[in-house]
Design a protein around this motif. Structure first.
Motif, PDB file in Angstrom:
ATOM      1  N   CYS A   1     -10.108   0.314   0.431  1.00 58.00           N
ATOM      2  CA  CYS A   1      -9.678   1.435   1.270  1.00 58.00           C
ATOM      3  C   CYS A   1      -9.548   2.715   0.452  1.00 58.00           C
ATOM      4  CB  CYS A   1      -8.345   1.113   1.953  1.00 58.00           C
ATOM      5  SG  CYS A   1      -8.455  -0.158   3.226  1.00 58.00           S
ATOM      6  N   LYS A   2      -9.049   2.589  -0.792  1.00 59.64           N
ATOM      7  CA  LYS A   2      -8.902   3.757  -1.666  1.00 59.64           C
ATOM      8  C   LYS A   2     -10.269   4.370  -1.977  1.00 59.64           C
ATOM      9  CE  LYS A   2      -6.216   3.356  -5.290  1.00 59.64           C
ATOM     10  NZ  LYS A   2      -5.558   2.708  -6.456  1.00 59.64           N
ATOM     11  N   GLU A   3     -11.269   3.527  -2.217  1.00 62.37           N
ATOM     12  CA  GLU A   3     -12.612   4.036  -2.523  1.00 62.37           C
ATOM     13  C   GLU A   3     -13.230   4.715  -1.302  1.00 62.37           C
ATOM     14  OE1 GLU A   3     -14.116   4.181  -5.453  1.00 62.37           O
ATOM     15  OE2 GLU A   3     -12.284   3.357  -6.331  1.00 62.37           O
ATOM     16  N   VAL A   4     -12.941   4.184  -0.123  1.00 60.90           N
ATOM     17  CA  VAL A   4     -13.434   4.807   1.105  1.00 60.90           C
ATOM     18  C   VAL A   4     -12.808   6.189   1.287  1.00 60.90           C
ATOM     19  CG1 VAL A   4     -13.364   4.673   3.638  1.00 60.90           C
ATOM     20  CG2 VAL A   4     -14.020   2.658   2.299  1.00 60.90           C
ATOM     21  N   VAL A   5     -11.500   6.274   1.124  1.00 62.84           N
ATOM     22  CA  VAL A   5     -10.786   7.546   1.303  1.00 62.84           C
ATOM     23  C   VAL A   5     -11.242   8.574   0.268  1.00 62.84           C
ATOM     24  CG1 VAL A   5      -8.512   8.663   1.168  1.00 62.84           C
ATOM     25  CG2 VAL A   5      -8.788   6.523   2.438  1.00 62.84           C
ATOM     26  N   ALA A   6     -11.586   8.120  -0.925  1.00 58.80           N
ATOM     27  CA  ALA A   6     -12.039   9.038  -1.981  1.00 58.80           C
ATOM     28  C   ALA A   6     -13.329   9.761  -1.592  1.00 58.80           C
ATOM     29  CB  ALA A   6     -12.238   8.270  -3.285  1.00 58.80           C
ATOM     30  N   CYS A   7     -14.068   9.223  -0.640  1.00 55.07           N
ATOM     31  CA  CYS A   7     -15.315   9.852  -0.188  1.00 55.07           C
ATOM     32  C   CYS A   7     -15.066  11.041   0.742  1.00 55.07           C
ATOM     33  CB  CYS A   7     -16.183   8.831   0.562  1.00 55.07           C
ATOM     34  SG  CYS A   7     -16.704   7.396  -0.393  1.00 55.07           S
TER      35      CYS A   7
ATOM     36  N   SER B   1      -8.607   4.034  13.809  1.00 56.76           N
ATOM     37  CA  SER B   1      -8.759   2.584  13.609  1.00 56.76           C
ATOM     38  C   SER B   1      -8.589   2.214  12.142  1.00 56.76           C
ATOM     39  CB  SER B   1     -10.132   2.124  14.109  1.00 56.76           C
ATOM     40  OG  SER B   1     -10.240   2.311  15.506  1.00 56.76           O
ATOM     41  N   PHE B   2      -9.118   3.046  11.262  1.00 55.78           N
ATOM     42  CA  PHE B   2      -8.978   2.807   9.822  1.00 55.78           C
ATOM     43  C   PHE B   2      -7.504   2.843   9.416  1.00 55.78           C
ATOM     44  CE2 PHE B   2      -8.638   4.604   5.501  1.00 55.78           C
ATOM     45  CZ  PHE B   2      -9.297   3.618   4.782  1.00 55.78           C
ATOM     46  N   CYS B   3      -6.766   3.820   9.946  1.00 55.65           N
ATOM     47  CA  CYS B   3      -5.338   3.941   9.614  1.00 55.65           C
ATOM     48  C   CYS B   3      -4.538   2.759  10.153  1.00 55.65           C
ATOM     49  CB  CYS B   3      -4.782   5.261  10.150  1.00 55.65           C
ATOM     50  SG  CYS B   3      -5.397   6.702   9.255  1.00 55.65           S
ATOM     51  N   GLN B   4      -4.915   2.251  11.307  1.00 52.96           N
ATOM     52  CA  GLN B   4      -4.253   1.062  11.838  1.00 52.96           C
ATOM     53  C   GLN B   4      -4.479  -0.138  10.923  1.00 52.96           C
ATOM     54  OE1 GLN B   4      -2.121   0.262  14.464  1.00 52.96           O
ATOM     55  NE2 GLN B   4      -1.885   2.495  14.326  1.00 52.96           N
ATOM     56  N   HIS B   5      -5.686  -0.223  10.362  1.00 54.83           N
ATOM     57  CA  HIS B   5      -5.975  -1.312   9.417  1.00 54.83           C
ATOM     58  C   HIS B   5      -5.106  -1.178   8.174  1.00 54.83           C
ATOM     59  CE1 HIS B   5      -8.060  -4.122   6.844  1.00 54.83           C
ATOM     60  NE2 HIS B   5      -8.206  -3.152   5.949  1.00 54.83           N
ATOM     61  N   VAL B   6      -4.983   0.043   7.640  1.00 57.45           N
ATOM     62  CA  VAL B   6      -4.141   0.260   6.458  1.00 57.45           C
ATOM     63  C   VAL B   6      -2.691  -0.097   6.767  1.00 57.45           C
ATOM     64  CG1 VAL B   6      -3.288   1.992   4.830  1.00 57.45           C
ATOM     65  CG2 VAL B   6      -5.686   2.047   5.543  1.00 57.45           C
ATOM     66  N   LEU B   7      -2.235   0.260   7.970  1.00 59.41           N
ATOM     67  CA  LEU B   7      -0.873  -0.071   8.402  1.00 59.41           C
ATOM     68  C   LEU B   7      -0.656  -1.584   8.403  1.00 59.41           C
ATOM     69  CD1 LEU B   7       1.888   0.693   9.731  1.00 59.41           C
ATOM     70  CD2 LEU B   7       0.705   0.624  11.938  1.00 59.41           C
TER      71      LEU B   7
ATOM     72  N   LEU C   1      -2.167   6.354   0.891  1.00 59.33           N
ATOM     73  CA  LEU C   1      -3.482   6.531   1.531  1.00 59.33           C
ATOM     74  C   LEU C   1      -3.326   7.191   2.894  1.00 59.33           C
ATOM     75  CD1 LEU C   1      -5.525   3.263   0.806  1.00 59.33           C
ATOM     76  CD2 LEU C   1      -5.960   5.558  -0.042  1.00 59.33           C
ATOM     77  N   LEU C   2      -2.333   6.752   3.650  1.00 58.77           N
ATOM     78  CA  LEU C   2      -2.072   7.335   4.972  1.00 58.77           C
ATOM     79  C   LEU C   2      -1.690   8.808   4.844  1.00 58.77           C
ATOM     80  CD1 LEU C   2      -0.087   4.350   6.526  1.00 58.77           C
ATOM     81  CD2 LEU C   2      -2.376   5.106   7.195  1.00 58.77           C
ATOM     82  N   VAL C   3      -0.897   9.119   3.823  1.00 60.11           N
ATOM     83  CA  VAL C   3      -0.516  10.519   3.598  1.00 60.11           C
ATOM     84  C   VAL C   3      -1.742  11.359   3.255  1.00 60.11           C
ATOM     85  CG1 VAL C   3       0.787  12.077   2.098  1.00 60.11           C
ATOM     86  CG2 VAL C   3       1.840   9.946   2.891  1.00 60.11           C
ATOM     87  N   LYS C   4      -2.641  10.796   2.469  1.00 63.32           N
ATOM     88  CA  LYS C   4      -3.825  11.538   2.021  1.00 63.32           C
ATOM     89  C   LYS C   4      -4.714  11.937   3.195  1.00 63.32           C
ATOM     90  CE  LYS C   4      -7.071  11.574  -1.815  1.00 63.32           C
ATOM     91  NZ  LYS C   4      -7.585  10.844  -2.990  1.00 63.32           N
ATOM     92  N   VAL C   5      -4.786  11.092   4.235  1.00 64.89           N
ATOM     93  CA  VAL C   5      -5.609  11.432   5.410  1.00 64.89           C
ATOM     94  C   VAL C   5      -4.749  12.031   6.521  1.00 64.89           C
ATOM     95  CG1 VAL C   5      -7.364   9.725   4.866  1.00 64.89           C
ATOM     96  CG2 VAL C   5      -5.464   9.082   6.373  1.00 64.89           C
ATOM     97  N   LYS C   6      -3.518  12.418   6.167  1.00 64.45           N
ATOM     98  CA  LYS C   6      -2.597  13.129   7.066  1.00 64.45           C
ATOM     99  C   LYS C   6      -2.158  12.304   8.279  1.00 64.45           C
ATOM    100  CE  LYS C   6      -2.057  17.053   4.900  1.00 64.45           C
ATOM    101  NZ  LYS C   6      -2.542  16.651   3.584  1.00 64.45           N
ATOM    102  N   ALA C   7      -2.162  10.964   8.125  1.00 61.22           N
ATOM    103  CA  ALA C   7      -1.581  10.113   9.170  1.00 61.22           C
ATOM    104  C   ALA C   7      -0.080  10.012   8.887  1.00 61.22           C
ATOM    105  CB  ALA C   7      -2.237   8.736   9.155  1.00 61.22           C
ATOM    106  N   LEU C   8       0.605  11.154   8.998  1.00 69.71           N
ATOM    107  CA  LEU C   8       1.988  11.250   8.517  1.00 69.71           C
ATOM    108  C   LEU C   8       2.967  10.463   9.374  1.00 69.71           C
ATOM    109  CD1 LEU C   8       2.063  15.027   7.500  1.00 69.71           C
ATOM    110  CD2 LEU C   8       1.506  13.030   6.112  1.00 69.71           C
ATOM    111  N   ARG C   9       2.740  10.430  10.674  1.00 73.13           N
ATOM    112  CA  ARG C   9       3.667   9.660  11.537  1.00 73.13           C
ATOM    113  C   ARG C   9       3.628   8.177  11.178  1.00 73.13           C
ATOM    114  NH1 ARG C   9       2.192  13.198  16.058  1.00 73.13           N
ATOM    115  NH2 ARG C   9       0.657  11.665  16.720  1.00 73.13           N
ATOM    116  N   THR C  10       2.428   7.666  10.939  1.00 73.72           N
ATOM    117  CA  THR C  10       2.293   6.255  10.564  1.00 73.72           C
ATOM    118  C   THR C  10       2.926   6.006   9.204  1.00 73.72           C
ATOM    119  OG1 THR C  10       0.190   6.202  11.766  1.00 73.72           O
ATOM    120  CG2 THR C  10       0.651   4.368  10.293  1.00 73.72           C
TER     121      THR C  10
END
Length: 260
Positions: free
Chosen positions: A179-185, A205-211, A232-241
């Motif tokens: 997941c980290k390598e995916v987000v790095a892209c 959907s990706f953020c739900q998987h990380v959750l 990772l969630l913070v990096k993609v701004k899924a702040l509520r999650t």
């Protein structure tokens, strides 16, 4: 090349000339030459030679396009048909590569539990090949329209192929590393102006998987990987999650990350 330098010097001389007339089109010579000769040649290379799976080829092609398009800025050629033909061909080749080059087999979990088994090794190679293609597709952000890049990279590649593999992999440290390598892209500019504490629609959907991974990791006393999932969630701004996980598992040390 000498011809390019000669035309560029001619155009620059016209720009700085004090006797330049408003109807003088000489400074348009270089953009016109690029439009008539260089862009069609690049388009042919994109169609017949470029391999979207090659990072070195893609980086060189992106750099070349940026340089050529830069010469067309403030020119009537900026939104020319030949430029659009080149961009359309780039998109077409990436679509074809996603449809024909991406294959990630889904084996029963019993077949891939042993990381050294042929099935597990083949599945890993195909996954990382698809991540490489994702990275190459997202390099075009800023040249190809953002909606198109997001559709190709996130909707067609991440959600259709990569996420399926991630969900079929045990939610342990290896999964978080993927997941980290995916987000790095992802281009970071996509997340700068997001409001309301939610990420891009294509990443829900990706953020739900990380959750879900974070919850399993926490139950297995993997606190380090749980924190990595939150970051990772913070990096993609899924702040509520991310806030939900911080409150749920009392990760007080991460609260400051949310406030930045």
């Amino acid at each position: 090349m000498p011809w390019f330098r000669a035309v560029e010097e001619f155009s620059d001389a016209k720009k700085s000339s004090e006797s330049k007339r408003d109807d003088d089109h000489d400074e348009e010579v270089l953009p016109r030459v690029l439009e008539k000769t260089v862009l069609p040649k690049i388009t042919a290379f994109v169609k017949n030679v470029w391999d979207p799976l090659s990072t070195s080829q893609t980086e060189n092609l992106v750099q070349l396009c940026n340089k050529v398009f830069e010469k067309q800025v403030q020119s009537k050629s900026e939104c020319s048909r030949t430029k659009q033909d080149l961009i359309n061909m780039v998109v077409l080749r990436m679509k074809k590569s996603i449809e024909e080059d991406v294959f990630i087999p889904l084996y029963p979990k019993s077949a891939v539990e042993d990381k050294s088994s042929p099935c597990a090794e083949f599945q890993e190679r195909r996954f990382w090949s698809a991540v490489k293609l994702l990275s190459n597709v997202l390099l075009w952000d800023g040249i190809v329209q953002e909606d198109t890049v997001r559709d190709l990279g996130l909707s067609k590649l991440l959600n259709r192929y990569l996420l399926l593999n991630l969900r079929n992999t045990a939610p342990g440290p290896d999964n978080i590393e993927k997941c980290k390598e995916v987000v790095a892209c992802f281009p970071q500019r996509w997340f700068r102006d997001l409001g309301s504490g939610s990420t891009l629609p294509e990443l829900l959907s990706f953020c739900q998987h990380v959750l879900q991974c974070a919850r399993v990791l926490h139950r297995n006393n993997r606190s380090g990987e749980t924190e990595e999932a939150v970051l990772l969630l913070v990096k993609v701004k899924a702040l509520r999650t991310a806030e939900q996980l911080i409150e749920e598992y009392k990760l007080e040390q991460l609260k400051s990350v949310i406030r930045r």
